[in-house]
Each structure stands twice: as structure tokens, then as C-alpha cells.
Design a protein around this motif. Structure first.
Motif, PDB file in Angstrom:
ATOM      1  N   TRP A 226       2.786   4.866   4.795  1.00 39.79           N
ATOM      2  CA  TRP A 226       2.270   3.833   3.905  1.00 39.79           C
ATOM      3  C   TRP A 226       0.894   4.194   3.373  1.00 39.79           C
ATOM      4  O   TRP A 226       0.583   3.959   2.203  1.00 39.79           O
TER       5      TRP A 226
ATOM      6  N   ILE B  25       2.060   1.000  -2.974  1.00 45.50           N
ATOM      7  CA  ILE B  25       1.619  -0.235  -2.344  1.00 45.50           C
ATOM      8  C   ILE B  25       1.233  -1.243  -3.424  1.00 45.50           C
ATOM      9  O   ILE B  25       0.420  -0.947  -4.287  1.00 45.50           O
TER      10      ILE B  25
ATOM     11  N   ARG C 163       1.677  -3.874   3.461  1.00 40.51           N
ATOM     12  CA  ARG C 163       1.573  -2.511   3.959  1.00 40.51           C
ATOM     13  C   ARG C 163       0.353  -2.357   4.874  1.00 40.51           C
ATOM     14  O   ARG C 163      -0.699  -2.945   4.624  1.00 40.51           O
TER      15      ARG C 163
END
Length: 244
Positions: free
Chosen positions: A228, A234, A156
């Protein structure tokens, strides 16, 4: 319905263009599925490195071809376009999973390459010309690399990566602009618009289109960072690497 390529010239949104876009879409879906199965496994590392070798060997072979005496042209043979740097960092990102290399692959690969694939030059050669094979293979593999690393393996970008890509792109732009001035070339279309119609035509005359292009790029990169950067999903491994 799209037209077929004629007289050895690629026809945007002709039959071959739609076929290529279809192959790209199917390949992207397969890579996402494969990447999700590979997460946290040895197979993921092996597959990513095999991917890196495949992309690297192809791109290097094409670069060697460009600098052969029969092909040499200082205006097109040197690897100074941003797309050339993109495949280099994509190979490194696939091999090492380093965050900085991944982030450049993500930003450049998911904005510049798709734009080139969706709006190719109107005077581009068609299959099986080597320029056709080079353009579509390299651009497709780079975007696939970004997709595999992001939606497959789960890497990410974060805002720090956004700052990195802005800085690196600015340095590239300044260096290549002055190289163009000295040599009379036009890498990156920094010193003049391309001869064929392009999105730059709606951004004003030189040098103003450079500023418009930069702002559009910043906006696009910010938009593909925000989801993100504000996500809680994440993986810890990539959060930690992003901080290093």
C-alpha cells in the motif's frame, strides 16, 4: 475430510471449523463488493455505523457476561487481551473512519485474529457454548471490519501507521506484563505460554519467545504495509487523512 466435534469440544479442521472458515470467506467477499459500491456515498457511512453498532453491542454484551459474579475470574474476565482492544478500535474505526483507529484495526485484525481462527485452542468448546459463539463471532466481525474498510471503502495504511501500531503494541505489552506479574494472571500470554499447543511452542522458552513473537509481528506488519505504501492508487481522501 474433517472430523465432527466430539464430547462438546471443538475439533480444529473438523466439519464445523471448515464451515466457519467458509462462512468467513463468503462474508468477506460480500463485504468487499458492498464496500466498493458504498465508496463516497451516504450509504457507506450508514452501513459502516450499523456495522460498528452490531460489533459493539455484541462485544459489550459478552464483556458484561464475563464480569457477572457467576463468571468472574480475574484471569479471564478483564478486557486486557490484544483482541479486546482490537474490537474497540474496530468499532471506532467503522464509526469515524479515523486513520489511527483504522490502522490498528488493519494490523491487529489482519494478523492476530486470522492466526487465532486458523489455529484455535484444542480444548475450546463447540457450538452452542457461549465461549464458542463469543470467540468466532467477535474474531470474524473484526477481520470483516478490517477487510471492509480496506478493500471495500478503500482506506490504506502508510508507514506512519506501522510506527503507530508498533508503539501502541509495545505500550500495551509492557503495561499488561506488569499487571500479570502483580495479579498472577497471563493476559496476552506475556508471562507464560498457554496450556494448549500453539505457535508459541516453536518460538522457544519464556521469555525468548516474546522477542521472537515481536520480530515475527514486525515482519508481518511491514509486509502488509509495503504494497500500500508503494501504491499510487490510494484515494486522495485516505492519503490526506493519513497525514493528519
Amino acid at each position: 475430510m474433517g472430523q465432527a466435534d466430539t464430547a462438546g469440544t471443538f475439533t480444529p479442521y473438523g466439519v464445523s471449523h471448515w464451515v466457519l472458515l467458509g462462512v468467513f470467506a463468503v462474508g468477506a467477499l460480500l463485504l468487499v463488493r458492498a464496500g466498493r459500491r458504498h465508496r463516497g456515498t451516504r450509504a457507506g457511512g450508514l452501513f459502516a455505523r450499523a456495522f460498528a453498532v452490531s460489533l459493539g453491542l455484541f462485544a459489550v454484551a459478552m464483556q458484561v457476561y464475563r464480569v457477572l459474579p457467576s463468571q468472574w475470574n480475574i484471569g479471564v474476565s478483564l478486557p486486557l487481551h490484544l483482541s479486546d482492544f482490537t474490537w474497540i478500535v474496530a468499532v471506532y474505526a467503522l464509526w469515524t473512519h479515523r486513520q489511527w483507529a483504522y490502522s490498528l484495526t488493519y494490523y491487529w485484525g489482519l494478523t492476530l485474529n486470522p492466526q487465532a481462527m486458523l489455529t484455535p485452542a484444542l480444548d475450546a468448546p463447540s457450538f452452542p457454548h457461549i465461549d464458542f459463539v463469543d470467540f468466532w463471532t467477535q474474531h470474524t466481525l473484526v477481520v470483516w471490519a478490517a477487510i471492509y474498510l480496506t478493500w471495500g471503502l478503500g482506506m490504506r495504511p502508510v508507514w506512519r501507521d506501522f510506527a503507530t501500531v508498533v508503539m501502541v503494541t509495545t505500550v500495551w505489552g509492557v503495561a499488561v506484563f506488569w499487571f500479570n506479574r502483580v495479579t498472577g494472571t497471563n493476559y496476552g500470554f506475556l508471562n507464560a505460554k498457554p496450556n494448549n499447543p500453539s505457535l508459541l511452542d516453536v518460538m522457544g522458552p519464556w521469555p525468548w519467545y516474546l522477542a521472537v513473537e515481536f520480530v515475527v509481528g514486525l515482519t508481518a506488519w511491514a509486509l502488509i504495509t509495503w504494497p500500500w505504501a508503494h501504491s499510487t492508487g490510494i484515494p486522495a481522501r485516505w492519503r490526506n487523512s493519513a497525514k493528519s
